[in-house]
Design a protein around this motif. Structure first.
Motif, PDB file in Angstrom:
ATOM      1  N   LYS A  45      54.801  62.597  17.759  1.00 46.01           N
ATOM      2  CA  LYS A  45      55.795  63.487  18.388  1.00 46.01           C
ATOM      3  C   LYS A  45      55.713  64.877  17.781  1.00 46.01           C
ATOM      4  O   LYS A  45      55.709  65.881  18.488  1.00 46.01           O
ATOM      5  N   THR A  46      55.665  64.917  16.465  1.00 49.61           N
ATOM      6  CA  THR A  46      55.629  66.205  15.755  1.00 49.61           C
ATOM      7  C   THR A  46      54.395  67.008  16.153  1.00 49.61           C
ATOM      8  O   THR A  46      54.446  68.227  16.282  1.00 49.61           O
ATOM      9  N   LEU A  47      53.292  66.313  16.365  1.00 53.19           N
ATOM     10  CA  LEU A  47      52.044  66.996  16.737  1.00 53.19           C
ATOM     11  C   LEU A  47      52.043  67.431  18.202  1.00 53.19           C
ATOM     12  O   LEU A  47      51.202  68.213  18.623  1.00 53.19           O
ATOM     13  N   GLY A  48      52.967  66.868  18.988  1.00 50.61           N
ATOM     14  CA  GLY A  48      53.065  67.282  20.384  1.00 50.61           C
ATOM     15  C   GLY A  48      52.609  66.239  21.387  1.00 50.61           C
ATOM     16  O   GLY A  48      52.221  66.581  22.501  1.00 50.61           O
ATOM     17  N   VAL A  49      52.673  64.968  20.992  1.00 54.84           N
ATOM     18  CA  VAL A  49      52.423  63.899  21.965  1.00 54.84           C
ATOM     19  C   VAL A  49      53.735  63.662  22.700  1.00 54.84           C
ATOM     20  O   VAL A  49      54.754  63.384  22.060  1.00 54.84           O
ATOM     21  N   THR A  50      53.716  63.779  24.024  1.00 53.16           N
ATOM     22  CA  THR A  50      54.969  63.630  24.774  1.00 53.16           C
ATOM     23  C   THR A  50      55.103  62.243  25.404  1.00 53.16           C
ATOM     24  O   THR A  50      56.195  61.786  25.668  1.00 53.16           O
ATOM     25  N   GLU A  63      45.021  55.896  22.121  1.00 55.17           N
ATOM     26  CA  GLU A  63      44.632  57.298  22.153  1.00 55.17           C
ATOM     27  C   GLU A  63      45.718  58.125  22.826  1.00 55.17           C
ATOM     28  O   GLU A  63      46.240  57.736  23.866  1.00 55.17           O
ATOM     29  N   TYR A  64      46.049  59.251  22.207  1.00 54.32           N
ATOM     30  CA  TYR A  64      47.056  60.157  22.776  1.00 54.32           C
ATOM     31  C   TYR A  64      46.533  61.583  22.786  1.00 54.32           C
ATOM     32  O   TYR A  64      45.674  61.947  21.989  1.00 54.32           O
ATOM     33  N   GLU A  65      47.098  62.374  23.697  1.00 50.99           N
ATOM     34  CA  GLU A  65      46.745  63.789  23.814  1.00 50.99           C
ATOM     35  C   GLU A  65      48.017  64.603  23.522  1.00 50.99           C
ATOM     36  O   GLU A  65      49.084  64.259  24.020  1.00 50.99           O
ATOM     37  N   THR A  66      47.882  65.644  22.729  1.00 49.88           N
ATOM     38  CA  THR A  66      49.054  66.493  22.462  1.00 49.88           C
ATOM     39  C   THR A  66      49.126  67.599  23.511  1.00 49.88           C
ATOM     40  O   THR A  66      48.147  67.840  24.231  1.00 49.88           O
ATOM     41  N   THR A  67      50.271  68.272  23.578  1.00 45.69           N
ATOM     42  CA  THR A  67      50.429  69.339  24.576  1.00 45.69           C
ATOM     43  C   THR A  67      49.413  70.459  24.351  1.00 45.69           C
ATOM     44  O   THR A  67      49.027  71.133  25.295  1.00 45.69           O
ATOM     45  N   ASP A  68      48.980  70.658  23.090  1.00 43.69           N
ATOM     46  CA  ASP A  68      47.960  71.691  22.841  1.00 43.69           C
ATOM     47  C   ASP A  68      46.547  71.079  22.770  1.00 43.69           C
ATOM     48  O   ASP A  68      45.659  71.616  22.109  1.00 43.69           O
ATOM     49  N   GLN A  70      45.125  68.425  21.412  1.00 45.82           N
ATOM     50  CA  GLN A  70      44.508  67.707  20.298  1.00 45.82           C
ATOM     51  C   GLN A  70      44.529  66.222  20.671  1.00 45.82           C
ATOM     52  O   GLN A  70      45.414  65.773  21.398  1.00 45.82           O
ATOM     53  N   THR A  71      43.556  65.488  20.164  1.00 52.54           N
ATOM     54  CA  THR A  71      43.522  64.051  20.419  1.00 52.54           C
ATOM     55  C   THR A  71      43.956  63.312  19.159  1.00 52.54           C
ATOM     56  O   THR A  71      43.565  63.676  18.050  1.00 52.54           O
ATOM     57  N   PHE A  95      36.210  58.071  13.613  1.00 49.58           N
ATOM     58  CA  PHE A  95      36.586  58.609  12.301  1.00 49.58           C
ATOM     59  C   PHE A  95      35.913  59.953  12.012  1.00 49.58           C
ATOM     60  O   PHE A  95      36.440  60.765  11.274  1.00 49.58           O
ATOM     61  N   TYR A  96      34.721  60.161  12.559  1.00 55.38           N
ATOM     62  CA  TYR A  96      33.985  61.401  12.292  1.00 55.38           C
ATOM     63  C   TYR A  96      34.051  62.364  13.481  1.00 55.38           C
ATOM     64  O   TYR A  96      33.267  63.292  13.571  1.00 55.38           O
ATOM     65  N   SER A  97      35.017  62.129  14.401  1.00 53.03           N
ATOM     66  CA  SER A  97      35.095  62.954  15.619  1.00 53.03           C
ATOM     67  C   SER A  97      35.828  64.268  15.387  1.00 53.03           C
ATOM     68  O   SER A  97      35.816  65.154  16.239  1.00 53.03           O
ATOM     69  N   GLY A  98      36.495  64.394  14.239  1.00 45.95           N
ATOM     70  CA  GLY A  98      37.273  65.604  13.974  1.00 45.95           C
ATOM     71  C   GLY A  98      38.668  65.550  14.579  1.00 45.95           C
ATOM     72  O   GLY A  98      39.435  66.505  14.470  1.00 45.95           O
ATOM     73  N   ASN A  99      39.010  64.428  15.219  1.00 46.13           N
ATOM     74  CA  ASN A  99      40.346  64.254  15.786  1.00 46.13           C
ATOM     75  C   ASN A  99      41.254  63.570  14.761  1.00 46.13           C
ATOM     76  O   ASN A  99      40.792  63.015  13.771  1.00 46.13           O
ATOM     77  N   TRP A 100      42.540  63.600  15.036  1.00 43.07           N
ATOM     78  CA  TRP A 100      43.479  62.887  14.168  1.00 43.07           C
ATOM     79  C   TRP A 100      43.207  61.388  14.253  1.00 43.07           C
ATOM     80  O   TRP A 100      43.063  60.851  15.366  1.00 43.07           O
TER      81      TRP A 100
END
Ligand SMILES: Nc1ncnc2c1ncn2[C@@H]1O[C@H](COP(=O)(O)OP(=O)(O)OP(=O)(O)O)[C@@H](O)[C@H]1O
Length: 135
Positions: A45-50, A63-68, A70-71, A95-100
């Motif tokens: 939520k804090t990161l912007g997952v709605t 898997e979730y997508e943030t409003t800006d 980010q995955t 793990f090495y994708s650079g995503n959260w």
């Protein structure tokens, strides 16, 4: 860095954790019921997952997508049989994708965790509050 909090304060603790610029791969330690999933949901939520978040207990990863744009990947390896099963589902690529990557029960895959990671440990206190440690 350490925090003691109840569900009422969970949003502010998550904000401080994100503001600390943790590594994007975060391992969550804590016994069953400590509050790992609850805290990860708040971090999303804090990161912007709605969208609504749920525990990936059976799917291994959500898997979730943030409003800006980010995955965020949320893993729960509690039911994993072995590390091969994690490799088969593409754990390395995630793990090495650079995503959260928020990982519960990473103890199950000790050889697959990238060196660059943060650890959040959650402990239940006698009064029901939680103690969270970030390092
Ligand atoms: N900071 C908190 N303060 C009080 N109660 C909390 C807190 N965090 C979580 N809880 C409560 O603890 C219970 C267990 O939380 P949660 O399912 O997140 O634990 P978990 O560590 O993910 O457990 P599991 O390993 O079984 O998935 C829930 O009922 C939740 O509401």
């Amino acid at each position: 860095m350490e925090f003691i909090f109840s569900l009422e304060d969970i949003a502010s603790v998550a904000e401080i954790v994100v503001a600390q610029n943790p590594k994007k791969v975060i391992l969550f330690h804590g016994e069953m019921g400590a509050g790992k999933t609850t805290f990860i949901k708040q971090l999303c939520k804090t990161l912007g997952v709605t969208e609504a978040t749920s525990s990936p207990t059976f799917s291994l990863v959500n898997e979730y997508e943030t409003t800006d744009h980010q995955t965020v990947y949320h893993f729960d390896f509690y039911r994993l049989k072995n590390e091969t099963e994690a490799l088969d589902m593409g754990a390395d690529d995630y793990f090495y994708s650079g995503n959260w990557c928020f990982i519960e029960w990473a103890e199950q895959i000790p050889n697959l965790i990238p060196d660059e990671h943060s650890v959040i440990t959650i402990e239940v206190l006698a009064d029901g509050n939680r103690k969270l440690h970030l390092n």
